[in-house]
Design a protein around this motif. Structure first.
Motif, PDB file in Angstrom:
ATOM      1  N   UNK A 284      23.585  18.624  -2.822  1.00 47.76           N
ATOM      2  CA  UNK A 284      23.909  17.932  -1.572  1.00 47.76           C
ATOM      3  C   UNK A 284      23.827  16.438  -1.830  1.00 47.76           C
ATOM      4  N   UNK A 285      24.741  15.668  -1.244  1.00 51.52           N
ATOM      5  CA  UNK A 285      24.703  14.211  -1.279  1.00 51.52           C
ATOM      6  C   UNK A 285      24.946  13.697   0.127  1.00 51.52           C
ATOM      7  N   UNK A 286      24.197  12.687   0.541  1.00 51.20           N
ATOM      8  CA  UNK A 286      24.385  12.131   1.875  1.00 51.20           C
ATOM      9  C   UNK A 286      23.401  11.011   2.152  1.00 51.20           C
ATOM     10  N   UNK A 287      23.390  10.569   3.389  1.00 52.62           N
ATOM     11  CA  UNK A 287      22.553   9.443   3.796  1.00 52.62           C
ATOM     12  C   UNK A 287      21.292   9.858   4.549  1.00 52.62           C
ATOM     13  N   UNK A 288      21.268  11.034   5.131  1.00 54.91           N
ATOM     14  CA  UNK A 288      20.136  11.499   5.931  1.00 54.91           C
ATOM     15  C   UNK A 288      19.378  12.560   5.134  1.00 54.91           C
ATOM     16  N   UNK A 289      18.304  12.152   4.472  1.00 54.55           N
ATOM     17  CA  UNK A 289      17.575  13.068   3.594  1.00 54.55           C
ATOM     18  C   UNK A 289      17.016  14.268   4.347  1.00 54.55           C
ATOM     19  N   UNK A 290      16.494  14.067   5.548  1.00 50.30           N
ATOM     20  CA  UNK A 290      15.957  15.194   6.324  1.00 50.30           C
ATOM     21  C   UNK A 290      17.038  16.238   6.584  1.00 50.30           C
ATOM     22  N   UNK A 291      18.202  15.781   7.017  1.00 48.88           N
ATOM     23  CA  UNK A 291      19.313  16.702   7.265  1.00 48.88           C
ATOM     24  C   UNK A 291      19.756  17.363   5.960  1.00 48.88           C
ATOM     25  N   UNK A 292      19.747  16.599   4.886  1.00 50.54           N
ATOM     26  CA  UNK A 292      20.151  17.134   3.592  1.00 50.54           C
ATOM     27  C   UNK A 292      19.216  18.213   3.093  1.00 50.54           C
ATOM     28  N   UNK A 293      17.926  17.998   3.236  1.00 50.08           N
ATOM     29  CA  UNK A 293      16.968  19.017   2.811  1.00 50.08           C
ATOM     30  C   UNK A 293      17.115  20.290   3.641  1.00 50.08           C
ATOM     31  N   UNK A 294      17.369  20.127   4.927  1.00 51.21           N
ATOM     32  CA  UNK A 294      17.622  21.301   5.781  1.00 51.21           C
ATOM     33  C   UNK A 294      18.866  22.040   5.317  1.00 51.21           C
ATOM     34  N   UNK A 295      19.906  21.290   4.961  1.00 52.50           N
ATOM     35  CA  UNK A 295      21.156  21.898   4.485  1.00 52.50           C
ATOM     36  C   UNK A 295      20.935  22.619   3.155  1.00 52.50           C
ATOM     37  N   UNK A 296      20.172  22.017   2.265  1.00 49.19           N
ATOM     38  CA  UNK A 296      19.870  22.647   0.980  1.00 49.19           C
ATOM     39  C   UNK A 296      19.119  23.960   1.199  1.00 49.19           C
ATOM     40  N   UNK A 297      18.155  23.963   2.101  1.00 56.09           N
ATOM     41  CA  UNK A 297      17.426  25.197   2.395  1.00 56.09           C
ATOM     42  C   UNK A 297      18.370  26.272   2.936  1.00 56.09           C
ATOM     43  N   UNK A 298      19.288  25.870   3.805  1.00 59.20           N
ATOM     44  CA  UNK A 298      20.265  26.824   4.348  1.00 59.20           C
ATOM     45  C   UNK A 298      21.160  27.368   3.232  1.00 59.20           C
ATOM     46  N   UNK A 299      21.591  26.505   2.327  1.00 58.12           N
ATOM     47  CA  UNK A 299      22.439  26.955   1.208  1.00 58.12           C
ATOM     48  C   UNK A 299      21.675  27.929   0.306  1.00 58.12           C
ATOM     49  N   UNK A 300      20.388  27.658   0.072  1.00 55.64           N
ATOM     50  CA  UNK A 300      19.585  28.580  -0.736  1.00 55.64           C
ATOM     51  C   UNK A 300      19.460  29.937  -0.055  1.00 55.64           C
TER      52      UNK A 300
END
Length: 87
Positions: free
Chosen positions: A62-78
């Protein structure tokens, strides 16, 4: 805004970040997460990569500007790629 240096634990200014990426082992799940902040980029400053045995040859990225949102997205992808892994 500051970032914590993964080696010293000290806060470092985002504009001065020149250290290596923060690498986070995930314990008993055989995953490795790398969190990197690139202060020279105008956009998508954060990069999160996850690799490990449960993912086989795949990476979650994941790449982006909002780390909190990115970590949530990474967890969802996992959760999507390896059902039951994070239960």
């Amino acid at each position: 805004m500051a970032v914590v240096d993964g080696q010293t634990g000290c806060a470092v200014s985002v504009h001065r970040w020149r250290e290596s990426p923060l690498v986070l082992p995930s314990g008993d799940r055989d995953l490795l997460a790398v969190v990197r902040m690139d202060g020279d980029r105008e956009r998508e400053r954060w990069t999160v990569l996850v690799s490990g045995k449960p993912l086989g040859e795949k990476l979650v990225r994941w790449e982006g500007d909002d780390l909190d949102a990115g970590l949530s997205r990474v967890m969802a992808m996992l959760r999507e790629q390896v059902p039951g892994l994070l239960d």
